[in-house]
Design a protein around this motif. Structure first.
Motif, PDB file in Angstrom:
ATOM      1  N   LYS A 111    -110.633  51.902  27.881  1.00 31.98           N
ATOM      2  CA  LYS A 111    -110.825  52.419  26.529  1.00 31.98           C
ATOM      3  C   LYS A 111    -112.117  53.200  26.508  1.00 31.98           C
ATOM      4  N   SER A 112    -112.091  54.403  25.973  1.00 32.69           N
ATOM      5  CA  SER A 112    -113.331  55.172  25.867  1.00 32.69           C
ATOM      6  C   SER A 112    -113.968  54.866  24.525  1.00 32.69           C
ATOM      7  N   ASN A 113    -115.274  54.752  24.558  1.00 38.66           N
ATOM      8  CA  ASN A 113    -115.968  54.237  23.403  1.00 38.66           C
ATOM      9  C   ASN A 113    -117.139  55.148  23.040  1.00 38.66           C
ATOM     10  N   PHE A 114    -116.803  56.364  22.586  1.00 39.11           N
ATOM     11  CA  PHE A 114    -117.842  57.280  22.124  1.00 39.11           C
ATOM     12  C   PHE A 114    -117.200  58.281  21.180  1.00 39.11           C
ATOM     13  N   LYS A 115    -118.009  59.186  20.640  1.00 37.87           N
ATOM     14  CA  LYS A 115    -117.513  60.127  19.641  1.00 37.87           C
ATOM     15  C   LYS A 115    -116.279  60.879  20.145  1.00 37.87           C
ATOM     16  N   PRO A 116    -115.263  61.019  19.320  1.00 32.97           N
ATOM     17  CA  PRO A 116    -114.042  61.694  19.778  1.00 32.97           C
ATOM     18  C   PRO A 116    -114.293  63.147  20.167  1.00 32.97           C
TER      19      PRO A 116
ATOM     20  N   PHE B 277    -117.192  53.071  28.562  1.00 25.07           N
ATOM     21  CA  PHE B 277    -115.822  52.636  28.826  1.00 25.07           C
ATOM     22  C   PHE B 277    -115.724  51.129  28.861  1.00 25.07           C
ATOM     23  N   ARG B 278    -114.585  50.656  28.476  1.00 23.87           N
ATOM     24  CA  ARG B 278    -114.326  49.238  28.626  1.00 23.87           C
ATOM     25  C   ARG B 278    -113.097  49.102  29.515  1.00 23.87           C
ATOM     26  N   VAL B 279    -113.149  48.219  30.451  1.00 22.07           N
ATOM     27  CA  VAL B 279    -112.035  48.010  31.376  1.00 22.07           C
ATOM     28  C   VAL B 279    -111.425  46.640  31.089  1.00 22.07           C
ATOM     29  N   ILE B 280    -110.128  46.625  30.851  1.00 22.74           N
ATOM     30  CA  ILE B 280    -109.476  45.334  30.587  1.00 22.74           C
ATOM     31  C   ILE B 280    -108.467  45.078  31.702  1.00 22.74           C
ATOM     32  N   PRO B 281    -108.777  44.168  32.595  1.00 22.04           N
ATOM     33  CA  PRO B 281    -107.894  43.929  33.741  1.00 22.04           C
ATOM     34  C   PRO B 281    -106.946  42.757  33.488  1.00 22.04           C
ATOM     35  N   LEU B 282    -105.806  42.844  34.103  1.00 23.92           N
ATOM     36  CA  LEU B 282    -104.886  41.724  34.042  1.00 23.92           C
ATOM     37  C   LEU B 282    -104.234  41.615  35.415  1.00 23.92           C
TER      38      LEU B 282
ATOM     39  N   LYS C 207    -107.530  58.472  39.189  1.00 23.87           N
ATOM     40  CA  LYS C 207    -108.468  59.514  38.766  1.00 23.87           C
ATOM     41  C   LYS C 207    -107.971  60.200  37.503  1.00 23.87           C
ATOM     42  N   ILE C 208    -108.878  60.429  36.567  1.00 23.97           N
ATOM     43  CA  ILE C 208    -108.563  61.177  35.352  1.00 23.97           C
ATOM     44  C   ILE C 208    -109.619  62.257  35.217  1.00 23.97           C
ATOM     45  N   LYS C 209    -109.180  63.483  35.028  1.00 30.77           N
ATOM     46  CA  LYS C 209    -110.155  64.571  34.991  1.00 30.77           C
ATOM     47  C   LYS C 209    -111.003  64.514  33.746  1.00 30.77           C
ATOM     48  N   ARG C 210    -110.346  64.416  32.604  1.00 36.29           N
ATOM     49  CA  ARG C 210    -111.103  64.427  31.345  1.00 36.29           C
ATOM     50  C   ARG C 210    -110.533  63.414  30.394  1.00 36.29           C
ATOM     51  N   MET C 211    -111.368  62.899  29.539  1.00 44.00           N
ATOM     52  CA  MET C 211    -110.873  61.954  28.543  1.00 44.00           C
ATOM     53  C   MET C 211    -111.805  62.015  27.341  1.00 44.00           C
ATOM     54  N   ALA C 212    -111.226  62.180  26.163  1.00 43.32           N
ATOM     55  CA  ALA C 212    -112.040  62.257  24.957  1.00 43.32           C
ATOM     56  C   ALA C 212    -112.442  60.862  24.502  1.00 43.32           C
ATOM     57  N   GLY C 213    -113.327  60.817  23.535  1.00 44.11           N
ATOM     58  CA  GLY C 213    -113.796  59.526  23.030  1.00 44.11           C
ATOM     59  C   GLY C 213    -112.722  58.821  22.211  1.00 44.11           C
ATOM     60  N   MET C 214    -112.851  57.540  22.068  1.00 42.63           N
ATOM     61  CA  MET C 214    -111.967  56.693  21.284  1.00 42.63           C
ATOM     62  C   MET C 214    -110.498  56.813  21.703  1.00 42.63           C
ATOM     63  N   LYS C 215    -110.258  56.942  22.977  1.00 43.43           N
ATOM     64  CA  LYS C 215    -108.891  56.973  23.490  1.00 43.43           C
ATOM     65  C   LYS C 215    -108.679  55.766  24.395  1.00 43.43           C
ATOM     66  N   GLU C 216    -107.455  55.633  24.819  1.00 42.53           N
ATOM     67  CA  GLU C 216    -107.185  54.498  25.694  1.00 42.53           C
ATOM     68  C   GLU C 216    -106.101  54.890  26.675  1.00 42.53           C
ATOM     69  N   SER C 217    -106.160  54.380  27.861  1.00 43.60           N
ATOM     70  CA  SER C 217    -105.167  54.722  28.866  1.00 43.60           C
ATOM     71  C   SER C 217    -104.891  53.492  29.731  1.00 43.60           C
ATOM     72  N   GLN C 218    -103.753  53.549  30.414  1.00 46.78           N
ATOM     73  CA  GLN C 218    -103.335  52.325  31.092  1.00 46.78           C
ATOM     74  C   GLN C 218    -102.697  52.622  32.432  1.00 46.78           C
TER      75      GLN C 218
END
Lengths: 965, 429
Positions: free
Chosen positions: B302-307, B281-286, B348-359
């Protein structure tokens, strides 16, 4: 018992009946009840009762009254019950020795039991009962158990020997248990070996001189084999023991290292640290150009880093050790800075240690990252940590010049936060930065002055006052600022008072017109109203200086300040070496030698790193070997023949003697030639060569000749060489060992010191050659000795009056007295020296030939000699061989006489000359010697007798040195 | 060596006290209580010297374990021993709590007698200990059984007993990694490393000889010269440590990992890598300060692995200042809450697939304070679990040979699982 009651309540909820119920017996008369239960016929009830007794014992209640009843329960085949009774016995046997004897029978019987677990249990417990009567009975069972067929019993018996030794060392020796224990090192079972090693190591520690752990290549090989097979704990015992061994040569050293390195991958951190200890120690012996050496260096870094992922307590131990390793061998971890970055959740003790290591590793390559981190830390919560982080920024500025500007601006940012302790800490370090980089960052002074009011700690106040005084000419209201401090002068701490006094004097010298009143005020405060002698004296000195010679005052007070050194908080080298030998142990955690926190005889032995050259000399300078190509034997770089040395001194006497005020400017020897040829020259000539003239000797001692030599004077050098040749015909004098390097330049920021010791006309001289291999001028030399075996101490100051320029060399001889404080050293003739100059204080240690201490009136009367020889017990006699000496007895005798070893009588028996000699040491100890010389045999035999037998070894070394040179 | 061992409850009352050396008196028990447990300040060092007596302590929940000595002992060993002691106790009676310790005090004394003799640690492998130290009282043992116990406790293979039989030979390998990251607000990686463990659970008959292989760069490169291998990626291992069953000299010489495993579960290996780490994961704070009483925070992950892969148990923790009075949060996915007691917004997020992004974006209202000190801005931390190894480690084989019994490598059922978890995964803001 509070919790016991509480537990009672808990039990009302819980239904399970468990062992915790035993903790609830708090009612009166319980002892009586227990007694009844213990004597019950029912086994279960008995066991319950014993459990209750143990529970009471744990919480500190005295249940010793039940002793006979509990011991009665011992005779049982229930192992659990038996163990409980044994536990009780171990606790109370000492207080009831007579009754404890009741248990002996059962113990002896159990030692014969068919079940090895019971045999082992019995011998284990028996060893823990420290009652003399029981110990007597222990011997036979123990002897059997040491040879038991079952390894479990043997490994328990091995530890039992250590227990017994702790109770009665003599008994263990008399019974021959030590030999049996030594045999167990060759046992087939690795755990037995490990425990035997542990027991022997512990016993050996309390007998520092015994050769108990007779480590030789064969036994080492056995240990290394067992190392692969035993438990993790056993591996630690073996590695710790290995670390005490000194390999014979670099080959052996390398082969041991090769077999130890696999341990670096062990999951147990203690195994890893102990392996690191062995490697760090044995590495000293490896030539640096060896491929294996650099391989080993590379192998050490990863496991050290891995230790940082252990639990926090272990991390702390690891960090304390890494701190030592980084000081000893910075190259190992120089690329690993990042792993020492502090994590937000690290415990505070881990954070502080990491910070310390970060500063040590900071270099130009990583300074940007380090600074960014430090800035981050300065905003944390823990006050100590924040302070240390701020201080670290300052240290970075001083250490890495390129970063200084960034550091200063970071510090200014921090001052803007106005957090009180951050500001104070920042001001303290900025003061140091000013000193390191004069005339560069003074523009920030204005900002600093704004924070004057918030400073409430002495160190910060003193730093600020120093800054104001030092830069008084740039601060318009300097007088007002200093005056404001003056109001509460007597409430300030000494540090601040002294600083304030100096600052105001500085101010006065810079702006005399406006500040006369102020300076008078502070001088009178310091001299009249203060009862602090330091302050008063300083006040008077300034006062006199100002009133007699303001120009001189200016020169003194506003003199250019020496630069401050880059590294701080370094551990003194000899201590560091010792601590490296203790890696993994408490000593390495405390950064103190074991003698500082261990009572009694244990740990008194000082451990040292082995010397690369294999000779006992110059352990301090393992780096010398590199220049000479690694394993060169006895690399003594600057050998100057003793006679020539003396003449060399004569030629170089033309240097400045102590003259009038102020240090003279740096100058070459030739310019000042001939100024004092007679004065110093005659002294030295007479003093050196006409021995036995006490008056002259004393005169010489009182006015030490200053003999600075200059390498820039080629003429002098040439003449020196000439005289060298002439030296052959000189009369025989005392033996003076060749000069060797005591302090290599790379360990002392460019100052190289080599030297030797000589005894001239009854005065002991330390002859030093100081060479400045750095780029800057060195001044302000001073010397001090640590306490030593014979109370050697400098009889005067180190006379280096001219500043020592780059690449200049100076020869100095320092007269020594033997009236200093005494402390026994190991080896006996070891001398720890501190030399100070304007850059730093440096430490080294050297060994003096004990013949320096042989006094001139050491000739004993024949009769006295005979009587004394008989009087000294034979135990004190030691015999040595001197090989390959081709002098006849007369030549030897006269040669020895030159070093104050006097022949009293000579006897010839069957072609063998027996020389009887006496020596007197400066502290009044007499040494008597018998030297046997056989014609045609180049090996001499020498017997030494002395009431203090520990000097014999040193005396023998002198004989050898004198006769062979 | 260790002079004594004490266990205290949180109040400083002694639950267990075992003294091994004569130089440790009863007063040592009190000295530690008074100076460390009852000291009001935070613990400044795990090693304390009180009147020339050194105390080493570790804490498990609210239980204190302290080892005492007056000698220059091996400090690392003492701590390793204390941890081991905790492991042994946990293996015997579960969680280390006051209740459990009191319930098992006889057992603990028995264990202490066995694993520490005169302060010297002895065999402390639970597998071996359980054969002869039992809670149910001693069973009557035959002579053979007794000598088997003793040879096992002292022998070369102290961690496994002979004669183990299973109908189904089965083994489970778990590659458990924790990925650690410290990132600057600008997205620069300040430090990142993976610390991994290979945990093996084996149910194998007899004394099976095992050999474990993975995509270790050094091994692959060596084989690569022979022409084969080199398929797939290899990883550079910075350092690794092994369970005591692994033959270290063999690893040092050939880099092969061979061993006879203990029965049941063991941690075969620990390792650390710092190169080519897949940061899941990459975390971008502002963070924007709007005046003195308001903060605006926006965090993108941002999730950074196979979808095709799914990350689980994702939690982002955004610290808030102490003087926060109210928070409004809007998030695209999962649930977010302001937890005043923890001074943080927990998303908290239960599940998240790869190559997605959330805010997530939040407005934090602050109470005006006259505290001059600025808020320290602790880093934003993240927790997650992903079904792959962030270091890139792959198990290549685990071969089993049992020369005496007739089952072969093919008969063993093997399971391999990869779990990557967040260690300290922080982004500064």
């Amino acid at each position: 018992m509070e919790w016991a009651n509480q537990l009672c309540e808990n039990r009302q909820f819980g239904s399970k009946m468990t062992d915790s119920k035993y903790f609830t017996t708090t009612k009166k008369g319980e002892i009586f009840e227990l007694k009844a239960e213990l004597n019950s016929d029912k086994k279960e009830k008995k066991k319950e009762a014993v459990k209750k007794v143990i529970a009471s014992m744990t919480v500190g209640k005295d249940v010793s009254a039940l002793f006979p009843d509990v011991v009665n329960c011992m005779q049982t085949d229930n192992l659990e019950l038996k163990k409980l009774v044994y536990l009780y016995l171990m606790n109370y046997a000492k207080s009831q020795p007579d009754m404890a004897i009741m248990a002996v029978n059962t113990f002896v019987k159990d030692c014969e039991d068919a079940n090895p677990l019971i045999r082992a249990l019995a011998v284990r417990t028996m060893g823990c009962i420290r009652v003399d009567k029981i110990t007597e009975y222990l011997c036979e069972p123990l002897r059997k158990c040491l040879k038991d067929e079952d390894p479990y019993v043997r490994k328990t018996a091995a530890v039992c020997v250590a227990k017994l030794h702790d109770i009665n060392a003599q008994l263990v020796e008399d019974q021959g248990f030590l030999d049996t224990l030594k045999d167990l090192i060759s046992d087939s079972n690795p755990m037995v070996v490990a425990n035997a090693v542990a027991a022997l190591s512990e016993i050996a520690e309390s007998h520092p001189n015994s050769n108990l752990l007779d480590l030789n290549p064969q036994s080492i090989n056995k240990l290394l084999t067992a190392l692969n097979e035993c438990t993790e704990w056993g591996q630690i015992f073996i590695l710790d023991c290995l670390a005490n061994y000194t390999p014979r040569d670099d080959r052996e050293s390398q082969s041991i290292c090769e077999r130890v390195t696999p341990r670096l991958s062990h999951a147990n951190s203690a195994v890893v640290l102990s392996a690191v200890k062995v490697l760090m120690k044995f590495m000293e012996m490896l030539p640096k150009d060896l491929d294996y050496y650099s391989t080993l260096l590379k192998k050490l870094a990863p496991p050290l880093v891995t230790l940082l992922s252990a639990e926090p307590e272990l991390q702390y131990v690891a960090l304390r050790n890494i701190n030592l390793i980084v000081q000893k061998r910075p190259e190992i971890l120089k690329h690993e800075m990042k792993v020492f970055f502090v994590k937000y959740n690290d415990p505070i003790y881990v954070k502080l240690e990491k910070l310390d290591i970060m500063i040590r590793l900071a270099s130009q390559a990583n300074i940007a990252q380090v600074l960014a981190e430090l800035k981050e830390y300065a905003t944390e919560v823990d006050v100590d940590f924040v302070r240390k982080a701020v201080r670290a920024i300052g240290r970075c500025a001083i250490k890495v010049e390129q970063s200084a500007e960034r550091c200063v601006s970071t510090l200014l940012d921090l001052i803007q936060t106005k957090v009180n302790y951050v500001v104070q800490e920042a001001i303290v370090v900025i003061k140091d930065i000013f000193r390191k980089y004069p005339n560069k960052y003074e523009s920030v002074i204005a900002t600093l002055c704004e924070n004057l009011d918030s400073l409430d700690e002495p160190e910060a106040r003193a730093a600020m006052i120093w800054i104001v005084g030092e830069y008084a000419e740039r601060i318009d209201n300097a007088d007002e600022l200093l005056e404001s401090f003056l109001e509460g002068f007597h409430d300030e701490s000494t540090q601040v008072q002294l600083q304030l006094l100096t600052a105001i004097v500085k101010l006065f010298l810079k702006k005399p017109t406006e500040t006369q009143e102020l300076v008078q005020q502070v001088l009178s405060l310091a001299t009249q109203d203060s009862d602090n002698p330091d302050l008063r004296d300083r006040g008077y000195i300034y006062w006199r200086l100002l009133s007699t010679d303001p120009v001189a005052a200016k020169e003194v007070v506003l003199a250019e300040k020496p630069l401050i050194s880059e590294e701080t908080d370094l551990i003194e080298p000899t201590l560091l070496e010792e601590l490296i030998c203790h890696i993994g142990t408490l000593a390495s955690v405390y950064h103190k030698p074991p003698s500082a926190f261990v009572e009694g005889s244990r740990g008194v032995m000082h451990k040292r790193l082995p010397a690369r050259t294999g000779s006992g000399e110059s352990t301090e300078s393992p780096d010398v070997g590199t220049a000479a190509g690694g394993s060169a034997p006895e690399a003594a770089p600057s050998i100057i023949p003793s006679q020539g040395d003396l003449l060399g001194d004569l030629l170089n006497l033309d240097m400045a003697p102590p003259t009038t005020s102020g240090p003279p400017p740096p100058t070459t020897g030739m310019q000042m030639g001939g100024m004092d040829l007679l004065g110093g020259g005659l002294d030295s000539l007479l003093g050196g060569d006409i021995g036995g003239s006490p008056a002259m000797g004393a005169g010489f001692g009182a006015a030490p000749a200053v003999m600075p030599a200059s390498l820039n004077a080629p003429v002098g050098g040439g003449l020196g060489d000439l005289f060298d040749l002439g030296g052959v015909g000189m009369p025989m004098g005392a033996y003076i060992p060749p000069k060797i390097v005591w302090l290599p330049a790379m360990k002392a920021k460019g100052l190289e010191i080599s030297g030797t010791f000589a005894r001239r006309a009854g005065v002991i001289q330390m002859e030093l050659i100081l060479t400045n291999k750095a780029m800057s001028v060195m001044t302000d030399f001073a010397i001090q000795f640590n306490r030593n075996s014979f109370g050697l101490a400098p009889a005067g100051p180190l006379q280096v009056l001219t500043p020592l320029g780059p690449n200049q060399t100076i020869e100095v001889s320092l007269p020594l007295s033997t009236v200093g404080p005494v402390m026994k050293m190991d080896p006996l003739n070891n001398l720890q020296v501190a030399v100070k100059n304007n850059i730093d204080v440096f430490y080294f240690s050297c060994q003096y030939p004990i013949s320096m201490l042989f006094v001139e009136d050491g000739k004993m009367e024949r009769q006295v000699f005979l009587a004394t020889w008989k009087d000294i017990p034979n135990d004190n006699e030691s015999q040595f061989q001197i090989k390959d000496c081709h002098l006849n007895s007369d030549a030897a005798s006269s040669k020895l006489q030159g070093s104050n070893i006097f022949t009293i009588a000579k006897r010839t028996v069957e072609g063998q000359d027996m020389l009887y000699m006496s020596i007197k040491l400066s502290n009044g100890i007499w040494v008597l010697a018998e030297l046997r010389v056989q014609a045609g045999n180049s090996n001499y035999t020498i017997s030494l007798k002395c009431r203090a037998p520990e000097v014999s070894q040193c005396v023998f070394q002198c004989y050898e040195a004198v006769l062979k040179n | 060596m260790i002079g004594g061992l004490f266990i205290y409850n949180h109040k400083g009352e002694v639950l267990i006290s075992r003294v091994y050396r004569d130089d440790i008196g009863r007063n040592a028990v009190d000295a530690f209580r008074v100076n460390v447990i009852h000291a009001r300040q935070q613990v400044r060092s795990p090693v304390t010297n009180i009147a020339r007596t050194s105390f080493f302590h570790v804490k498990r929940s609210n239980i204190w374990l302290a080892a005492v000595t007056k000698q220059n002992v091996n400090a690392a060993m003492v701590f390793e021993f204390l941890y081991k002691m905790c492991d042994v106790m946990t293996a015997y009676f579960g969680k280390i709590s006051e209740e459990n310790i009191k319930n098992n005090f006889v057992l603990i004394y028995e264990l202490l007698d066995e694993i520490l003799d005169f302060g010297y640690p002895q065999n402390s492998e639970t597998g071996a200990l359980k054969t002869f130290i039992t809670q149910t009282g001693i069973k009557s043992q035959s002579k053979e059984e007794q000598s088997q116990i003793t040879s096992q406790v002292t022998g070369q293979i102290g961690w496994r007993r002979e004669g183990i039989k299973y109908r189904r030979n089965e083994l489970f390998l778990d590659v458990l990694e924790s990925v650690n990251l410290l990132m600057s607000p600008q997205g620069q990686v300040l430090s990142a490393h993976v610390s991994g463990r290979v945990v093996m659970k084996s149910y194998l008959s007899g004394m099976p000889e095992c050999k474990f292989g993975m995509n270790d760069k050094i091994v692959i490169d060596k084989q690569g010269k022979g022409g084969e291998g080199a398929t797939g990626q290899s990883i550079a291992i910075d350092d690794c440590t092994f369970h005591q069953c692994v033959r270290l000299s063999k690893f040092d010489a050939e880099r092969s990992i061979s061993f006879i495993p203990p029965d049941g579960e063991c941690e075969l290996m620990r390792y650390r890598t710092t190169k080519d780490i897949i940061l899941p994961f990459r975390v971008i704070p502002l963070v924007r300060e709007v005046g003195r009483t308001k903060l605006e925070v926006k965090v993108v992950i941002k999730s950074n692995f196979k979808p095709s892969l799914l990350a689980q148990k994702i939690e982002v923790r955004i610290p808030t200042p102490l003087n926060t009075s109210g928070v409004q949060v809007i998030c695209m996915k999962g649930k977010a809450k302001y937890k005043a007691s923890e001074n943080a917004i927990v998303w908290k997020i239960k599940r998240m697939a790869g190559m997605k992004e959330s805010q997530i974006s939040a407005e934090i209202e602050l109470l005006p304070t006259n505290d001059k000190k600025k808020w320290a801005r602790p880093p934003i931390s993240m927790n997650f679990e992903v079904p792959f190894a962030p270091s890139g480690l792959k198990v290549r084989y685990l071969k089993v040979f049992e020369p005496k019994l007739n089952y072969s490598d093919h008969d063993v059922i093997k399971w391999v699982r990869y779990i990557g978890r967040s260690g300290i995964y922080e982004t500064r803001c």
